[in-house]
Motif scaffolding. Structure first.
Motif, mmCIF file in Angstrom:
data_model
loop_
_atom_site.group_PDB
_atom_site.id
_atom_site.type_symbol
_atom_site.label_atom_id
_atom_site.label_comp_id
_atom_site.label_asym_id
_atom_site.label_seq_id
_atom_site.Cartn_x
_atom_site.Cartn_y
_atom_site.Cartn_z
ATOM 1 N N GLY A 126 0.838 -1.217 0.000
ATOM 2 C CA GLY A 126 0.000 0.000 0.000
ATOM 3 C C GLY A 126 0.862 1.251 0.000
ATOM 4 O O GLY A 126 1.710 1.445 -0.870
ATOM 5 N N SER A 127 0.687 2.082 1.011
ATOM 6 C CA SER A 127 1.481 3.321 1.112
ATOM 7 C C SER A 127 2.938 3.044 1.438
ATOM 8 O O SER A 127 3.750 3.973 1.473
ATOM 9 N N GLY A 128 3.263 1.781 1.738
ATOM 10 C CA GLY A 128 4.630 1.427 2.119
ATOM 11 C C GLY A 128 4.842 1.439 3.624
ATOM 12 O O GLY A 128 5.971 1.251 4.100
ATOM 13 N N ALA A 129 3.775 1.648 4.381
ATOM 14 C CA ALA A 129 3.913 1.910 5.819
ATOM 15 C C ALA A 129 4.803 0.899 6.542
ATOM 16 O O ALA A 129 5.786 1.294 7.197
ATOM 17 N N ILE A 130 4.482 -0.393 6.420
ATOM 18 C CA ILE A 130 5.237 -1.395 7.191
ATOM 19 C C ILE A 130 6.677 -1.448 6.692
ATOM 20 O O ILE A 130 7.625 -1.391 7.479
ATOM 21 N N ALA A 131 6.836 -1.567 5.382
ATOM 22 C CA ALA A 131 8.190 -1.686 4.811
ATOM 23 C C ALA A 131 9.059 -0.493 5.193
ATOM 24 O O ALA A 131 10.230 -0.650 5.546
ATOM 25 N N LEU A 132 8.488 0.685 5.145
ATOM 26 C CA LEU A 132 9.288 1.889 5.393
ATOM 27 C C LEU A 132 9.594 2.059 6.874
ATOM 28 O O LEU A 132 10.681 2.522 7.236
ATOM 29 N N ALA A 133 8.663 1.667 7.738
ATOM 30 C CA ALA A 133 8.965 1.717 9.175
ATOM 31 C C ALA A 133 10.125 0.770 9.483
ATOM 32 O O ALA A 133 11.062 1.130 10.211
ATOM 33 N N LEU A 134 10.095 -0.431 8.881
ATOM 34 C CA LEU A 134 11.186 -1.385 9.113
ATOM 35 C C LEU A 134 12.490 -0.873 8.505
ATOM 36 O O LEU A 134 13.561 -0.977 9.124
ATOM 37 N N ALA A 135 12.399 -0.315 7.318
ATOM 38 C CA ALA A 135 13.605 0.193 6.646
ATOM 39 C C ALA A 135 14.238 1.315 7.455
ATOM 40 O O ALA A 135 15.462 1.449 7.516
ATOM 41 N N ARG A 142 17.359 -5.923 4.089
ATOM 42 C CA ARG A 142 17.020 -5.786 2.663
ATOM 43 C C ARG A 142 15.528 -6.089 2.515
ATOM 44 O O ARG A 142 15.094 -7.217 2.783
ATOM 45 N N ILE A 143 14.788 -5.092 2.117
ATOM 46 C CA ILE A 143 13.333 -5.207 2.154
ATOM 47 C C ILE A 143 12.746 -5.105 0.753
ATOM 48 O O ILE A 143 13.104 -4.206 -0.019
ATOM 49 N N THR A 144 11.868 -6.049 0.439
ATOM 50 C CA THR A 144 11.121 -5.990 -0.817
ATOM 51 C C THR A 144 9.666 -5.744 -0.466
ATOM 52 O O THR A 144 9.113 -6.434 0.387
ATOM 53 N N ALA A 145 9.067 -4.765 -1.104
ATOM 54 C CA ALA A 145 7.660 -4.469 -0.853
ATOM 55 C C ALA A 145 6.897 -4.690 -2.148
ATOM 56 O O ALA A 145 7.285 -4.162 -3.190
ATOM 57 N N THR A 146 5.837 -5.485 -2.083
ATOM 58 C CA THR A 146 5.066 -5.758 -3.297
ATOM 59 C C THR A 146 3.645 -5.217 -3.156
ATOM 60 O O THR A 146 3.120 -5.078 -2.049
ATOM 61 N N ASP A 147 3.055 -4.943 -4.297
ATOM 62 C CA ASP A 147 1.625 -4.607 -4.322
ATOM 63 C C ASP A 147 1.099 -4.850 -5.717
ATOM 64 O O ASP A 147 1.824 -4.627 -6.696
ATOM 65 N N VAL A 166 14.916 -0.451 0.433
ATOM 66 C CA VAL A 166 13.626 -1.035 0.055
ATOM 67 C C VAL A 166 13.494 -1.033 -1.456
ATOM 68 O O VAL A 166 13.760 -0.016 -2.096
ATOM 69 N N GLN A 167 13.090 -2.180 -2.012
ATOM 70 C CA GLN A 167 12.729 -2.175 -3.434
ATOM 71 C C GLN A 167 11.254 -2.493 -3.559
ATOM 72 O O GLN A 167 10.695 -3.256 -2.766
ATOM 73 N N PHE A 168 10.624 -1.886 -4.560
ATOM 74 C CA PHE A 168 9.187 -2.031 -4.743
ATOM 75 C C PHE A 168 8.923 -2.806 -6.031
ATOM 76 O O PHE A 168 9.470 -2.465 -7.085
ATOM 77 N N LEU A 169 8.086 -3.834 -5.938
ATOM 78 C CA LEU A 169 7.799 -4.662 -7.108
ATOM 79 C C LEU A 169 6.299 -4.844 -7.256
ATOM 80 O O LEU A 169 5.590 -5.099 -6.271
ATOM 81 N N ALA A 170 5.827 -4.718 -8.505
ATOM 82 C CA ALA A 170 4.390 -4.837 -8.756
ATOM 83 C C ALA A 170 4.007 -6.290 -8.997
ATOM 84 O O ALA A 170 4.695 -7.000 -9.736
ATOM 85 N N GLY A 171 2.923 -6.721 -8.391
ATOM 86 C CA GLY A 171 2.418 -8.059 -8.655
ATOM 87 C C GLY A 171 1.627 -8.599 -7.488
ATOM 88 O O GLY A 171 1.588 -8.013 -6.416
ATOM 89 N N HIS A 172 1.014 -9.758 -7.763
ATOM 90 C CA HIS A 172 0.098 -10.373 -6.806
ATOM 91 C C HIS A 172 0.885 -11.129 -5.742
ATOM 92 O O HIS A 172 1.641 -12.045 -6.056
ATOM 93 N N TRP A 173 0.743 -10.742 -4.503
ATOM 94 C CA TRP A 173 1.390 -11.390 -3.355
ATOM 95 C C TRP A 173 2.843 -11.812 -3.620
ATOM 96 O O TRP A 173 3.695 -10.963 -3.735
ATOM 97 N N PHE A 174 3.103 -13.112 -3.788
ATOM 98 C CA PHE A 174 4.491 -13.582 -3.887
ATOM 99 C C PHE A 174 5.056 -13.489 -5.303
ATOM 100 O O PHE A 174 6.256 -13.636 -5.496
#
Ligand code: GLN
Length: 283
Positions: A126-135, A142-147, A166-174
């Motif tokens: 979503g907005s990146g909230a969890i990934a960015l708090a951890l980052a 090393r964090i990958t965030a998907t949506d 953090v890297q952001f990748l588009a796609g369904h879940w895994f």
């Protein structure tokens, strides 16, 4: 309008009255909206209660009040929301981060020592909230965030700013994950049943439904994540999921059936079962 009603103090009193029926926090909402329009912080409102904002700013304030009265969430009006002390940009393309989701961040930080360098996936960021708090807390993770939503990922990317881990990748879940060697999978997936009357609340109606609603009594996405996590976690890795207040026992059972261990459910500040953590020990 008498002059006292055009000053900051008067505007706030009037706005608080107008917002009474629309929100549990009319005064706070009024202050946040006026501060936003004036491009000041809330302290300014208390320091200069008699200052007279110009007519165009008053008009802008009244227009925002009207939208707030009609149920538009504050975060969509001001375009930001605080999460884990980060100020995140928010648009109607993303779920507004909730304070209870900070529980997932706390749990994740407690699973590993400060020094451990780990690979993490935040699924449905979503907005990146969890990934960015951890980052932010663990710059060496090393964090990958998907949506699945590319507009959501654009918001998340804009929120990443200076954070380089953090890297952001588009796609369904895994699907977009390019490594199976993860130490932690964390997610706040949609988990509300489509018939839940809660969805009729004006604020929720403004949020992206695909971030809120899941088939099979709200459990389809949670189950999909549980079932597929073992293929992506290293032995000894953790899964942390947010879920509905009444979904804890179903989530724990699925985790047990799948072979997870050290399963524990944690309560949010309202006392509801809100997040479940489990370890994957098998290879
Ligand atoms: N906790 C949110 C709510 O009840 C839902 C978030 C979600 O579906 N992941 O409004």
């Amino acid at each position: 309008m008498p002059p006292s009603e055009k000053n900051i103090d008067g505007l706030l009193r009037e706005a608080t009255r107008h917002l009474q029926a629309a929100t549990d926090s009319p005064r706070l909402d009024a202050e946040l909206l006026l501060a936003y329009v004036l491009r000041r912080d809330r302290v300014y409102l208390y320091t200069y209660p008699e200052s007279l904002p110009p007519a165009d700013q008053r008009d802008c304030f009244h227009a925002l009040l009207q939208r707030r009265r009609q149920g538009e969430p504050l975060a969509y009006l001001t375009g930001f929301k605080e999460f884990w002390s980060l100020s995140l940009s928010i648009t109607p393309q993303v779920l507004i981060p909730r304070p209870e989701t900070e529980l997932l961040v706390e749990l994740a930080l407690a699973c590993f020592t400060q020094q451990q360098s780990i690979n993490v996936a935040d699924l449905g960021t979503g907005s990146g909230a969890i990934a960015l708090a951890l980052a932010h807390e663990r710059p060496h993770w090393r964090i990958t965030a998907t949506d699945i939503s590319t507009p959501a990922l654009e918001v998340a990317r804009s929120n990443a700013q200076m954070l380089e881990n953090v890297q952001f990748l588009a796609g369904h879940w895994f699907v977009p994950l390019n490594t199976k060697r993860l130490h932690l999978i964390i997610s706040n997936p949609p988990y509300i049943d489509s018939h839940d009357p809660h969805l009729q609340q004006p604020e929720l109606r403004h949020e992206p439904q695909q971030a809120l609603v899941s088939p099979a009594h709200g459990l389809k996405d949670i189950m999909h994540i549980i079932d597929n996590t073992p293929q992506h976690l290293l032995a000894g890795g953790f899964l942390i999921l947010e879920h509905g207040f009444d979904q804890g026992s179903t989530v724990r059972k699925r985790l047990r059936d799948k072979g997870f261990s050290a399963i524990s459910t944690h309560h949010d500040l309202a006392g509801h079962e809100r997040a479940t953590l489990a370890r994957w020990d098998a290879e």
